[in-house]
Design a protein around this motif. Structure first.
Motif, PDB file in Angstrom:
ATOM      1  N   ALA A   1       0.818  -1.206   0.000  1.00  0.00           N
ATOM      2  CA  ALA A   1       0.000   0.000   0.000  1.00  0.00           C
ATOM      3  C   ALA A   1       0.852   1.256   0.000  1.00  0.00           C
ATOM      4  N   VAL A   2       0.393   2.246  -0.739  1.00  0.00           N
ATOM      5  CA  VAL A   2       0.908   3.610  -0.651  1.00  0.00           C
ATOM      6  C   VAL A   2      -0.210   4.440  -0.050  1.00  0.00           C
ATOM      7  N   VAL A   3       0.031   5.024   1.122  1.00  0.00           N
ATOM      8  CA  VAL A   3      -1.036   5.717   1.848  1.00  0.00           C
ATOM      9  C   VAL A   3      -0.530   7.046   2.389  1.00  0.00           C
ATOM     10  N   THR A   4      -1.443   7.977   2.551  1.00  0.00           N
ATOM     11  CA  THR A   4      -1.104   9.271   3.123  1.00  0.00           C
ATOM     12  C   THR A   4      -0.834   9.135   4.614  1.00  0.00           C
ATOM     13  N   ASP A   5       0.074   9.944   5.112  1.00  0.00           N
ATOM     14  CA  ASP A   5       0.423   9.919   6.530  1.00  0.00           C
ATOM     15  C   ASP A   5      -0.588  10.762   7.305  1.00  0.00           C
ATOM     16  N   MET A   6      -1.827  10.297   7.298  1.00  0.00           N
ATOM     17  CA  MET A   6      -2.921  10.996   7.964  1.00  0.00           C
ATOM     18  C   MET A   6      -3.653  10.019   8.879  1.00  0.00           C
TER      19      MET A   6
ATOM     20  N   VAL B   1       0.891   1.333   8.130  1.00  0.00           N
ATOM     21  CA  VAL B   1       2.048   1.369   7.225  1.00  0.00           C
ATOM     22  C   VAL B   1       3.161   2.168   7.889  1.00  0.00           C
ATOM     23  N   ASN B   2       4.251   1.488   8.163  1.00  0.00           N
ATOM     24  CA  ASN B   2       5.413   2.129   8.776  1.00  0.00           C
ATOM     25  C   ASN B   2       6.636   1.262   8.507  1.00  0.00           C
ATOM     26  N   GLN B   3       7.781   1.723   8.929  1.00  0.00           N
ATOM     27  CA  GLN B   3       9.029   1.011   8.629  1.00  0.00           C
ATOM     28  C   GLN B   3       9.042  -0.385   9.261  1.00  0.00           C
ATOM     29  N   GLU B   4       8.536  -0.499  10.466  1.00  0.00           N
ATOM     30  CA  GLU B   4       8.515  -1.796  11.139  1.00  0.00           C
ATOM     31  C   GLU B   4       7.601  -2.783  10.416  1.00  0.00           C
ATOM     32  N   ALA B   5       6.455  -2.299   9.934  1.00  0.00           N
ATOM     33  CA  ALA B   5       5.491  -3.189   9.272  1.00  0.00           C
ATOM     34  C   ALA B   5       6.025  -3.711   7.945  1.00  0.00           C
TER      35      ALA B   5
ATOM     36  N   CYS C   1       5.221  -2.959   4.774  1.00  0.00           N
ATOM     37  CA  CYS C   1       4.142  -3.358   3.871  1.00  0.00           C
ATOM     38  C   CYS C   1       3.767  -2.279   2.865  1.00  0.00           C
ATOM     39  N   GLY C   2       4.509  -1.178   2.850  1.00  0.00           N
ATOM     40  CA  GLY C   2       4.181  -0.108   1.924  1.00  0.00           C
ATOM     41  C   GLY C   2       4.926   1.171   2.249  1.00  0.00           C
ATOM     42  N   ILE C   3       4.413   2.272   1.688  1.00  0.00           N
ATOM     43  CA  ILE C   3       5.089   3.564   1.817  1.00  0.00           C
ATOM     44  C   ILE C   3       4.094   4.624   2.273  1.00  0.00           C
TER      45      ILE C   3
ATOM     46  N   ARG D   1       8.790  -7.949  -1.420  1.00  0.00           N
ATOM     47  CA  ARG D   1       9.032  -7.938   0.024  1.00  0.00           C
ATOM     48  C   ARG D   1       7.857  -7.316   0.771  1.00  0.00           C
ATOM     49  N   TYR D   2       7.302  -6.258   0.204  1.00  0.00           N
ATOM     50  CA  TYR D   2       6.154  -5.613   0.822  1.00  0.00           C
ATOM     51  C   TYR D   2       4.906  -6.484   0.734  1.00  0.00           C
ATOM     52  N   ARG D   3       4.814  -7.309  -0.294  1.00  0.00           N
ATOM     53  CA  ARG D   3       3.689  -8.252  -0.387  1.00  0.00           C
ATOM     54  C   ARG D   3       3.697  -9.205   0.805  1.00  0.00           C
ATOM     55  N   LYS D   4       4.860  -9.739   1.117  1.00  0.00           N
ATOM     56  CA  LYS D   4       4.978 -10.637   2.264  1.00  0.00           C
ATOM     57  C   LYS D   4       4.693  -9.887   3.562  1.00  0.00           C
ATOM     58  N   GLY D   5       5.221  -8.672   3.662  1.00  0.00           N
ATOM     59  CA  GLY D   5       4.986  -7.869   4.858  1.00  0.00           C
ATOM     60  C   GLY D   5       3.525  -7.525   5.060  1.00  0.00           C
ATOM     61  N   ALA D   6       2.805  -7.346   3.956  1.00  0.00           N
ATOM     62  CA  ALA D   6       1.390  -6.993   4.029  1.00  0.00           C
ATOM     63  C   ALA D   6       0.595  -8.079   4.739  1.00  0.00           C
ATOM     64  N   ARG D   7       0.781  -9.309   4.312  1.00  0.00           N
ATOM     65  CA  ARG D   7       0.043 -10.417   4.935  1.00  0.00           C
ATOM     66  C   ARG D   7       0.507 -10.644   6.380  1.00  0.00           C
ATOM     67  N   ARG D   8       1.807 -10.495   6.603  1.00  0.00           N
ATOM     68  CA  ARG D   8       2.337 -10.736   7.943  1.00  0.00           C
ATOM     69  C   ARG D   8       1.784  -9.748   8.956  1.00  0.00           C
ATOM     70  N   ILE D   9       1.734  -8.457   8.608  1.00  0.00           N
ATOM     71  CA  ILE D   9       1.311  -7.452   9.576  1.00  0.00           C
ATOM     72  C   ILE D   9      -0.158  -7.606   9.944  1.00  0.00           C
ATOM     73  N   VAL D  10      -0.971  -8.058   8.993  1.00  0.00           N
ATOM     74  CA  VAL D  10      -2.381  -8.304   9.307  1.00  0.00           C
ATOM     75  C   VAL D  10      -2.508  -9.451  10.299  1.00  0.00           C
TER      76      VAL D  10
END
Length: 371
Positions: free
Chosen positions: A288-293, A300-304, A306-308, A334-343
């Motif tokens: 995911a690319v998401v606004t920092d709002m 979405v963060n560096q630890e997760a 899963c995106g930017i 790498r972010y694909r794997k992180g996406a499923r992991r963080i959920v």
């Protein structure tokens, strides 16, 4: 078994309604007897009835609708309701006012927004706070704003919105590319948001215009949803010459089909508490690319990994992030794997349900908000 009445002014089809539906689906019959009351008819009413939930209508004209408070108190007495779970200030105030006639009922309020209240609302919050049993904030910034809005911090608990990863992780053959004539070599991005001012579509389309000048890779942005700014957004796309890069998919109920046909999920919102759509996209394996709002940085963060996160209303920031993930295949994987992991680790529906029921129990017992 607790008798819980879910109270919602407008029973539509947005994130709050999805939140209520999720709680009822996982708590009903095992932990609670669920009931539902609303003012304005919408899709959620039909869904509640489909789940066998008794449904009632209460006209709620304002926050201080004493007639609605009386009607709510009488309904709760008749049904033997133990706890009312509210989701907006109007319903929350009415529920707290109803305690004058039905003092035994408990009131839990989930705040789904991160918005500053005006002076009079902050004052009202402080006055009514003693009647508030518990408050749920769906993200970290949400709790901080609730405290600034005059709510008692001792009664607030952060419980992240969550999804069931098993529902979203199984890959399906998507019809997205075939439906809209998208080539196999095109990078597909998806944004599924209502076309309203705070969802940032103007800024997103401006970012796409910039992206087109930054990369030679063919791409499509699929915009799913409806809303008052749909036609205005279509005109902007036409004006910027992006007709070949943007697909207007309309309101969709096959969101998993869209996820499975996409390479990246994009959220351009100005206001976001904790988006179910972002979580569902991640659970489907979409970075995911998401606004920092709002609560986006809880997801979405560096630890997760899963995106930017990007700066809101900054097309250079958004376009740069999209370009990076379009062109860096290793990072995308790498972010694909992180996406499923963080959920699985942080936003699993099982955790949300357990913690919410703990809040119900604490409200009934008068214990602390935090576990």
């Amino acid at each position: 078994m607790l008798k819980v009445l879910y109270l919602l002014n407008y029973a539509g089809k947005a994130g709050t309604e999805r939140y209520v539906q999720t709680l009822v689906r996982y708590l009903k019959d095992e932990k609670i007897d669920a009931y539902f009351a609303y003012n304005e008819e919408g899709l959620l009413v039909e869904r509640m009835r489909g789940m066998g939930v008794p449904v009632f209508r209460i006209e709620m004209r304002s926050r201080f609708d004493f007639r609605a408070a009386k009607e709510l108190a009488e309904l709760c007495k008749r049904l033997g309701i133990d706890l009312i779970h509210c989701h907006y200030l109007r319903e929350n105030y009415i529920a707290m006012l109803s305690k004058r006639r039905n003092p035994g009922v408990r009131v839990v309020y989930t705040s789904h927004f991160i918005l500053a209240n005006d002076f009079m609302t902050r004052l009202s919050n402080r006055i009514l706070s003693p009647k508030q049993d518990r408050v749920i904030a769906v993200c970290t910034r949400g709790k901080e704003q609730l405290i600034r809005n005059g709510l008692d911090p001792k009664k607030i608990r952060v419980i992240f919105n969550a999804v069931d990863p098993t529902v979203w992780s199984s890959p399906e053959k998507s019809t997205l590319r075939e439906e809209f004539g998208i080539g196999k070599d095109e990078f597909v991005m998806l944004c599924a948001s209502r076309f309203a001012g705070d969802k940032g579509h103007k800024y997103l389309v401006d970012s796409l215009g910039l992206l087109k000048t930054l990369t030679d890779r063919p791409f499509r942005m699929v915009l799913a949803g409806d809303g008052p700014l749909l036609e205005e957004t279509k005109e902007q796309v036409q004006r910027l010459g992006l007709q070949g890069n943007v697909v207007f998919a309309g309101f969709r109920q096959d969101i998993k089909n869209l996820f499975d046909g996409s390479d990246l999920y994009v959220n351009s919102s100005q206001h976001e508490a904790l988006s179910f759509l972002i979580l569902e996209a991640l659970a489907s394996g979409l970075p995911a690319v998401v606004t920092d709002m709002g609560g986006n940085n809880d997801i979405v963060n560096q630890e997760a990994g899963c995106g930017i996160l990007v700066e809101y209303d900054n097309p250079e920031s958004m376009a740069g992030a999209m370009k990076t993930l379009m062109e860096d295949k290793e990072l995308l994987a790498r972010y694909r794997k992180g996406a499923r992991r963080i959920v699985e680790e942080k936003f699993h529906v099982r955790t949300m349900i357990e913690k919410t029921y703990e809040v119900y129990e604490a409200a009934m017992a008068g214990g602390p908000a935090e576990a």
